[in-house]
Design a protein around this motif. Structure first.
Motif, PDB file in Angstrom:
ATOM      1  N   LEU A 128      -7.283   7.841   3.307  1.00  0.00           N
ATOM      2  CA  LEU A 128      -6.364   8.561   2.433  1.00  0.00           C
ATOM      3  C   LEU A 128      -5.666   7.637   1.460  1.00  0.00           C
ATOM      4  O   LEU A 128      -5.209   8.060   0.412  1.00  0.00           O
ATOM      5  N   GLN A 129      -5.532   6.377   1.822  1.00  0.00           N
ATOM      6  CA  GLN A 129      -4.717   5.504   0.994  1.00  0.00           C
ATOM      7  C   GLN A 129      -5.501   4.939  -0.181  1.00  0.00           C
ATOM      8  O   GLN A 129      -6.688   4.641  -0.067  1.00  0.00           O
ATOM      9  N   VAL A 152       1.082   4.530   2.334  1.00  0.00           N
ATOM     10  CA  VAL A 152       2.087   4.557   3.397  1.00  0.00           C
ATOM     11  C   VAL A 152       3.083   3.446   3.061  1.00  0.00           C
ATOM     12  O   VAL A 152       2.689   2.308   2.826  1.00  0.00           O
ATOM     13  N   THR A 153       4.357   3.795   3.011  1.00  0.00           N
ATOM     14  CA  THR A 153       5.352   2.816   2.576  1.00  0.00           C
ATOM     15  C   THR A 153       6.281   2.337   3.695  1.00  0.00           C
ATOM     16  O   THR A 153       6.833   1.251   3.624  1.00  0.00           O
ATOM     17  N   ARG A 154       6.491   3.166   4.709  1.00  0.00           N
ATOM     18  CA  ARG A 154       7.335   2.773   5.825  1.00  0.00           C
ATOM     19  C   ARG A 154       6.805   3.372   7.120  1.00  0.00           C
ATOM     20  O   ARG A 154       6.255   4.454   7.069  1.00  0.00           O
ATOM     21  N   PRO A 155       6.960   2.758   8.274  1.00  0.00           N
ATOM     22  CA  PRO A 155       7.597   1.468   8.442  1.00  0.00           C
ATOM     23  C   PRO A 155       6.773   0.373   7.763  1.00  0.00           C
ATOM     24  O   PRO A 155       5.561   0.529   7.590  1.00  0.00           O
ATOM     25  N   GLU A 157       5.578  -2.359   8.608  1.00  0.00           N
ATOM     26  CA  GLU A 157       4.399  -2.930   9.282  1.00  0.00           C
ATOM     27  C   GLU A 157       3.184  -2.003   9.222  1.00  0.00           C
ATOM     28  O   GLU A 157       2.075  -2.412   9.526  1.00  0.00           O
ATOM     29  N   GLU A 158       3.369  -0.753   8.815  1.00  0.00           N
ATOM     30  CA  GLU A 158       2.229   0.173   8.679  1.00  0.00           C
ATOM     31  C   GLU A 158       1.596   0.103   7.282  1.00  0.00           C
ATOM     32  O   GLU A 158       0.647   0.809   6.989  1.00  0.00           O
ATOM     33  N   ARG A 159       2.178  -0.703   6.404  1.00  0.00           N
ATOM     34  CA  ARG A 159       1.635  -0.776   5.032  1.00  0.00           C
ATOM     35  C   ARG A 159       0.261  -1.442   5.024  1.00  0.00           C
ATOM     36  O   ARG A 159       0.044  -2.414   5.734  1.00  0.00           O
ATOM     37  N   SER A 160      -0.631  -0.899   4.204  1.00  0.00           N
ATOM     38  CA  SER A 160      -1.915  -1.579   3.980  1.00  0.00           C
ATOM     39  C   SER A 160      -1.857  -2.140   2.569  1.00  0.00           C
ATOM     40  O   SER A 160      -2.122  -1.423   1.588  1.00  0.00           O
ATOM     41  N   MET A 161      -1.469  -3.388   2.466  1.00  0.00           N
ATOM     42  CA  MET A 161      -1.189  -3.967   1.152  1.00  0.00           C
ATOM     43  C   MET A 161      -2.414  -4.011   0.240  1.00  0.00           C
ATOM     44  O   MET A 161      -2.279  -4.070  -0.977  1.00  0.00           O
TER      45      MET A 161
END
Ligand SMILES: O=C(O)CCC(=O)C(=O)O
Ligand SMILES: [Fe+2]
Length: 371
Positions: A128-129, A152-155, A157-161
């Motif tokens: 989805l990202q 996904v922005t928060r938390p 640690e869940e970010r996929s940069m």
């Protein structure tokens, strides 16, 4: 690489290797919209749009909500907005004006990049990202006239940069700051909603502990046959609270009330807040009817402008998929009446929501008890 959050859903998301901006550029000012985008239901439905804006949409003032001299009155207004509309404009929200200007500029610049550069963060298959075009089951479903960037922005640690654009260079920093400010606004609103509902603040906030925040940045290119396409099909948002930012001053949001569609006039500087499904449906001991139907979740859609592209940023705040707070509606509300919605857990809810055919309220209605 699929992110951990969407792995848990175990549903298939099909991405479409097509940019609506490219389709719009190809058909130009006189071509035909490809059949895949043509929405016959727009003509078939009786759609009454209140362009005169004489219907008065709720406007809630955060500075009054938190000022002891006015808070009681403003919280009552907030409650009726959530009960009658499930929707309101939020003014004096306190998000830094310079930051708003910066994030709007960064988002606009990102969508202006050549397609190849945007594709540096393209959505991989079954994820989805990233940048692209979501396309869910069923296959015959029509496509929305929109490109999007979903993150996904928060938390944190869940970010996929990997999916966070590096162009423009300030994009990541602006989104990081915005995501924090807007999470704080959502927490403030949840606290105030708890006061309005007469429930323990911790009972409501507990559901959102470790909340997931994601952003869907929508780019709706203009279309020479704007009345044949929809930027975003009629839907209610998933679980939690949505805060919508108008990135440019082009109108397009419509909401359905009493069976009629209303065009929402942009209010400069305001955020659009939508109290969404969970508030109506529930939060069990992982996802139960929190307000037992007291607050509405508004059905809405986005239409397209024939001359100007439109950009919005929707920030969704929902309980984490791991939420296991306890089975049943908020006890304090249940003491006042019977449960009106089924109990479903967060994972099941999210899966049902994403895989249901997009027919506005259909998934939400399927959870209703005794009707
Ligand atoms: O862009 C809009 O006006 C609506 C966006 C929306 O409904 C969404 O992202 O869920
Ligand atoms: Fe939405």
């Amino acid at each position: 690489m699929a992110s951990s959050i969407f792995d848990k859903l175990q549903v298939e998301f099909i991405d479409q290797d097509e940019s609506v901006q490219v389709v719009a550029d190809t058909i130009g000012s006189s071509g035909e919209v490809p059949e895949r985008y043509v929405r016959h239901e727009i003509e078939a439905n009786i759609v009454i749009i209140d362009n005169a804006n004489c219907y008065s949409l709720p406007v809630i003032d955060m500075s009054r909500l938190i000022n002891p001299d006015f808070s009681e009155e403003e919280i009552a207004k907030l409650g009726s907005a959530c009960e009658e509309w499930g929707y309101f404009h939020l003014v004096n929200h306190g998000v830094d004006a310079g930051l708003l200007q910066q994030i709007k500029a960064d988002i606009t610049e990102f969508f202006r990049l050549p397609l190849q550069e945007k594709k540096a963060v393209a959505i991989p298959p079954n994820d989805l990202q990233g940048f692209g075009h979501h396309f869910f089951f069923p296959k015959e479903q029509k496509l929305d006239w929109a490109d999007l960037l979903f993150l996904v922005t928060r938390p944190v640690e869940e970010r996929s940069m990997d999916f966070w654009p590096t162009k423009p260079s300030t994009f990541r920093d602006s989104l990081d700051k915005y995501s924090l400010e807007i999470a704080n606004v959502s927490t403030k609103l949840f606290k105030l909603m708890a006061i309005n509902l007469g429930v323990d603040e911790e009972a409501l906030l507990g559901v959102f502990k470790g909340q997931t925040q994601s952003v869907r940045i929508n780019h709706y290119p203009h279309c020479c046959q704007a009345d044949k396409v929809l930027g975003f099909s009629a839907h209610t948002d998933g679980v939690g609270l949505t805060l919508l930012l108008q990135v440019n001053d082009v109108q397009g949001l419509q909401i359905r009330k009493d069976g009629r569609w209303f065009a929402v006039k942009n209010l400069p500087g305001a955020l659009v807040a939508m109290s969404v499904t969970f508030l109506r449906v529930s939060c069990f001991r992982s996802h139960q009817i929190l307000t037992n139907g007291k607050y509405k979740s508004i059905e809405h859609r986005a239409v397209i402008n024939p001359d100007k592209g439109r950009i919005t940023l929707a920030a969704f705040h929902k309980p984490p998929l791991s939420c296991t707070i306890g089975v049943g509606p908020l006890q304090e509300l249940l003491m006042k009446g019977e449960a009106r919605y089924k109990t479903v857990d967060v994972v099941e809810f999210t899966k049902g929501y994403f895989t249901a055919k997009l027919e506005g309220r259909s998934y939400l209605e399927s959870l209703k008890l005794g009707v």
